[in-house]
Enzyme design. Structure first.
Site, mmCIF file in Angstrom:
data_model
loop_
_atom_site.group_PDB
_atom_site.id
_atom_site.type_symbol
_atom_site.label_atom_id
_atom_site.label_comp_id
_atom_site.label_asym_id
_atom_site.label_seq_id
_atom_site.Cartn_x
_atom_site.Cartn_y
_atom_site.Cartn_z
ATOM 1 C CG HIS A 36 3.063 -8.951 1.550
ATOM 2 N ND1 HIS A 36 4.327 -8.485 1.840
ATOM 3 C CD2 HIS A 36 2.273 -7.857 1.488
ATOM 4 C CE1 HIS A 36 4.292 -7.169 1.931
ATOM 5 N NE2 HIS A 36 3.054 -6.762 1.713
ATOM 6 C CG HIS A 46 8.269 -2.285 3.717
ATOM 7 N ND1 HIS A 46 7.285 -2.222 2.767
ATOM 8 C CD2 HIS A 46 9.278 -1.501 3.252
ATOM 9 C CE1 HIS A 46 7.680 -1.436 1.769
ATOM 10 N NE2 HIS A 46 8.884 -0.974 2.051
ATOM 11 C CG ASP A 54 3.261 -5.788 -1.596
ATOM 12 O OD1 ASP A 54 2.298 -5.577 -0.826
ATOM 13 O OD2 ASP A 54 4.161 -4.942 -1.791
ATOM 14 N N GLY A 92 1.726 0.664 -5.243
ATOM 15 C CA GLY A 92 1.078 -0.643 -5.104
ATOM 16 C C GLY A 92 0.343 -1.062 -6.367
#
Ligand code: NCD
Ligand code: ZN
Length: 451
Positions: free
Chosen positions: A72, A192, A313, A332
């Site tokens: 990811h 998600h 991520d 993020g």
């Protein structure tokens, strides 16, 4: 004739590599020995190897682990290359010990058709330093899912809070169509899991803490149970991305029908929402950080083997974008260069075993995404490997990241254990703080091909 190279070497042009006297992690224990890599593959593992190779590494104080697989990451590139591009993102991967990464489809343009996937792969092939595969966006059209599979997609990404390609997710029927299409194409659906209706802020948001407070765990609980209910009807494979609640891990783990896997991130297992109060935008990502108790229980679920994989991520943005007011600040954080030193520190503190770390960061992600020649050190497989210095102390310093995103909620954390060398397909791409690989040296991976 003065020809020192074997005919095979002449054909592939790949120099051979001998790693001498390492502690080699194989079959869940460390053995002392040497590893010979020829033509990009592990040719031999033995206590002593007398042969010479084009390149040799004396690894007496290092532990050889299988190359890490990050299922990811957001490598961005194309119109988002100002945030990260294939070279900076895969350099960060190499420095972090990741020899394979799977890129997410929420790019500009998005990866929502076979043609776009092929264009992305073409661009990547000239610029990547580690092996890279692609996830594709969930789309309504079954034939399109099949063609994305044919183009090499590793999964269909279903982004419940806000679909990447236009889809009406208020309706179960649409999701059922996506799950059916994925099943027919023999692809997992990566989800998600946050329910869109639960994350609409109902009041004015002034701080990051309030923003996180508006995005509760309930959104995840509802989304997980909805997807599980639909999986029961369809029976497709589902991978739950970045799960944040211990209760989600148990719902997924206890599901009687199989076909499920769960992912946790270093940030959700090591940081709680207290960090949001202290660090603001630096600790803003989705799903958001959770209360302290949930965080420590999630770590335990991971360390005891109830979560299937760790993924970073890695979601880079510019600091200028991140510094905007909370509701305009993109969620993020970069994670490729912090995951391994942080998790090795947990091994040093005896909170996580080395065997579990290897399963979570390499063997299991390779297995669930069909990378059969990666995720372990044994003869005959691809020469993806890292050499780790378990004693090396360090400090997380975002200024030193190869990623374009020079920020981290872990800034200043002291670590013990570091990636010393990263080897991709038998070539050293990172060594002792330096990138040594060339853009284009990584391979584009296609789902289903040996890789
Ligand atoms: C992701 C990104 O920036 O692409 N951000 C994040 O916080 N995980 C997208 C997303 O998953 O929302
Ligand atoms: Zn993501």
């Amino acid at each position: 004739m003065d020809n020192l190279k074997s005919p095979e070497n002449e054909i592939s042009g790949l120099p051979s590599l001998l790693i001498r006297d390492a502690h080699i992690w194989t079959e869940n224990r460390a053995i002392r020995g040497s590893i010979l890599i020829e033509d990009g593959r592990i040719q031999r593992i033995a206590r002593r190897i007398a042969e010479q190779a084009d390149e040799e590494i004396l690894a007496e104080r290092l532990v050889a682990l299988p190359g890490l697989v990050d299922a990811h990451v957001h490598l961005r590139d194309m119109r988002l290359a100002y945030k990260e591009d294939f070279t900076s993102g895969t350099s960060a991967a190499a420095a972090g010990g990741f020899t394979t990464v799977l890129d997410m489809p929420n790019t500009l343009p998005p990866t929502d058709s076979a043609q776009r996937l092929r264009e992305k792969a073409r661009r990547a092939s000239r610029n990547i330093l580690v092996n890279t595969g692609f996830h594709a966006a969930a789309v309504g059209d079954r034939a399109a899912v099949e063609t994305m599979k044919m183009a090499g997609a590793f999964s269909i990404k279903l982004y419940l809070p806000k679909p990447i390609a236009p889809l009406d997710l208020g309706d179960d029927l649409t999701i059922v169509e996506v799950l059916k299409a994925a099943k027919e194409a023999s692809l997992p659906v990566t989800v998600h899991a946050e329910d869109a209706a639960q994350i609409e802020p109902t009041r004015e948001i002034r701080t990051f803490k309030e923003l996180v407070g508006s995005r509760l765990g309930k959104a995840e609980t509802m989304a997980v149970s909805r997807i599980l209910r639909l999986q029961k009807q369809i029976g497709c494979r589902i991978h739950f991305c970045h799960v944040t609640l211990p209760s989600s891990i148990s719902s997924i783990g206890n599901w009687p029908l199989g076909g499920l896997s769960s992912e946790v991130t270093p940030h959700h297992t090591l940081l709680s929402e207290d960090s949001v109060e202290k660090l603001g935008w630096k600790a803003w990502m989705v799903p958001p950080l959770r209360p302290r108790r949930a965080r420590s229980r999630l770590f335990r679920e991971m360390a005891t083997g109830n979560a299937t994989i760790i993924a970073t991520d890695h979601a880079p943005h510019t600091i200028k974008e991140k510094r905007r007011p909370p509701q305009k600040s993109p969620p993020g954080i970069p994670g490729l260069e912090t995951a391994m030193p942080l998790m090795l520190t947990m091994v040093y503190k005896r909170k996580l075993s080395l065997g579990r770390l290897v399963s979570l960061l390499s063997t299991n992600p390779a297995k669930i995404f069909g990378l059969s020649s990666r995720g372990s050190i044994r003869e005959g497989v691809d020469g993806d490997m890292i050499l780790v210095d378990m004693k090396k102390k360090g400090k997380i310093d975002p200024d030193k990241f190869f990623s374009k995103a020079h920020y981290s909620p872990f800034e200043g954390w002291k670590t013990q254990g570091a990636v010393h060398t990263t080897i991709v397909n038998g070539s050293v791409v990172y060594s002792n703080g330096e990138i040594t690989g060339k853009p284009g040296s990584g391979k584009v991976l296609r789902n289903g091909s040996r890789g």
